[in-house]
Scaffold this motif. Structure first.
Motif, PDB file in Angstrom:
ATOM      1  N   ARG A  29     -33.341  33.800  19.216  1.00 29.07           N
ATOM      2  CA  ARG A  29     -33.772  32.958  18.064  1.00 29.07           C
ATOM      3  C   ARG A  29     -34.769  33.583  17.402  1.00 29.07           C
ATOM      4  NH1 ARG A  29     -39.248  31.820  16.428  1.00 29.07           N
ATOM      5  NH2 ARG A  29     -39.814  29.805  15.033  1.00 29.07           N
ATOM      6  N   THR A  90     -41.705  25.821  18.223  1.00 27.18           N
ATOM      7  CA  THR A  90     -40.808  25.875  17.035  1.00 27.18           C
ATOM      8  C   THR A  90     -40.121  25.171  16.671  1.00 27.18           C
ATOM      9  OG1 THR A  90     -40.019  27.971  18.919  1.00 27.18           O
ATOM     10  CG2 THR A  90     -38.275  27.275  17.275  1.00 27.18           C
ATOM     11  N   ASN A 192     -34.991  27.211  14.668  1.00 24.41           N
ATOM     12  CA  ASN A 192     -35.914  25.969  15.088  1.00 24.41           C
ATOM     13  C   ASN A 192     -35.512  24.852  16.428  1.00 24.41           C
ATOM     14  OD1 ASN A 192     -37.293  28.738  14.023  1.00 24.41           O
ATOM     15  ND2 ASN A 192     -37.568  27.405  12.626  1.00 24.41           N
TER      16      ASN A 192
END
Length: 212
Positions: A29, A90, A192
């Motif tokens: 990520r 996130t 995300n």
């Protein structure tokens, strides 16, 4: 002879680092949203923790490993809660309206941000003291536990653990970074959502495992 200890350590580092888990998700990520350096520094934090646990197992520091394992539930709780908070954060993070490459240039080089990512994955990896048992069993199988063959071979193997684990994160973030120029705001939004959900689930499993 030393080269064989180094190669064994590198193999150990790879075996510990490769399995997919929350650290891998974090690195992927961060590599996608903040650039390769962010993902790499995150991986190096995990590699440092692996080397530290390898040191404890290799040198036969039973009092340290016993203390960590006896407090495993609390460490797991702390790590699990951290993952849940990180996952929710996130999920709620909205990607900036700029391309991945622009975002990398804008944020990927901040030293304070790099240090924060390094420290976060370092402590998150330490929150799983069972890793010590993995290293201990490998060292014992090789007849290396407790410095039976001297300290130099163990030090070389620990260096190999760090190199092997770091090599994996370098490869992973390098491959992921190839997608930076291709992704956009919508892609980052889905990154995300997916990574946030997975991190939250990993954290909930870690917390709930205390009651199983």
């Amino acid at each position: 002879m030393e080269i064989f200890y180094l190669l064994k350590g590198m193999l150990m580092g790879l075996l510990i680092a490769v399995p997919v888990g929350p650290i891998g998700i974090l690195c992927v990520r961060r590599s996608l949203t903040e650039g390769r350096h962010s993902g790499l520094f995150s991986g190096l934090g995990a590699a440092t923790a692996d080397a530290l646990y390898g040191s404890i197992a290799g040198f036969g520091l039973t009092f340290v490993s016993a203390f960590l394992i006896s407090h495993e539930l609390w460490l797991r709780l702390a790590g699990g809660l951290f993952l849940v908070l990180l996952g929710i954060r996130t999920l709620l993070t909205q990607p900036p309206a700029k391309s991945c490459q622009e975002n990398r240039i804008a944020t990927g080089q901040k030293k304070s941000s790099m240090l924060r990512m390094y420290v976060s994955t370092f402590f998150l990896t330490l929150a799983n003291p069972i890793t010590i048992l993995s290293f201990a069993s490998i060292f014992a199988a090789m007849g290396m536990a407790g410095a039976k063959r001297g300290y130099v071979p163990i030090i070389i193997m620990i260096m190999g653990v760090f190199i092997g684990s770091s090599a994996w994160w370098l490869l992973l973030t390098g491959v992921i970074s190839l997608f930076n120029l291709k992704c956009n705001t919508e892609v980052l939004r889905w990154v995300n959502k997916i990574s946030g959900t997975l991190l939250t689930l990993f954290g909930l499993v870690a917390v709930l495992s205390m009651y199983l």
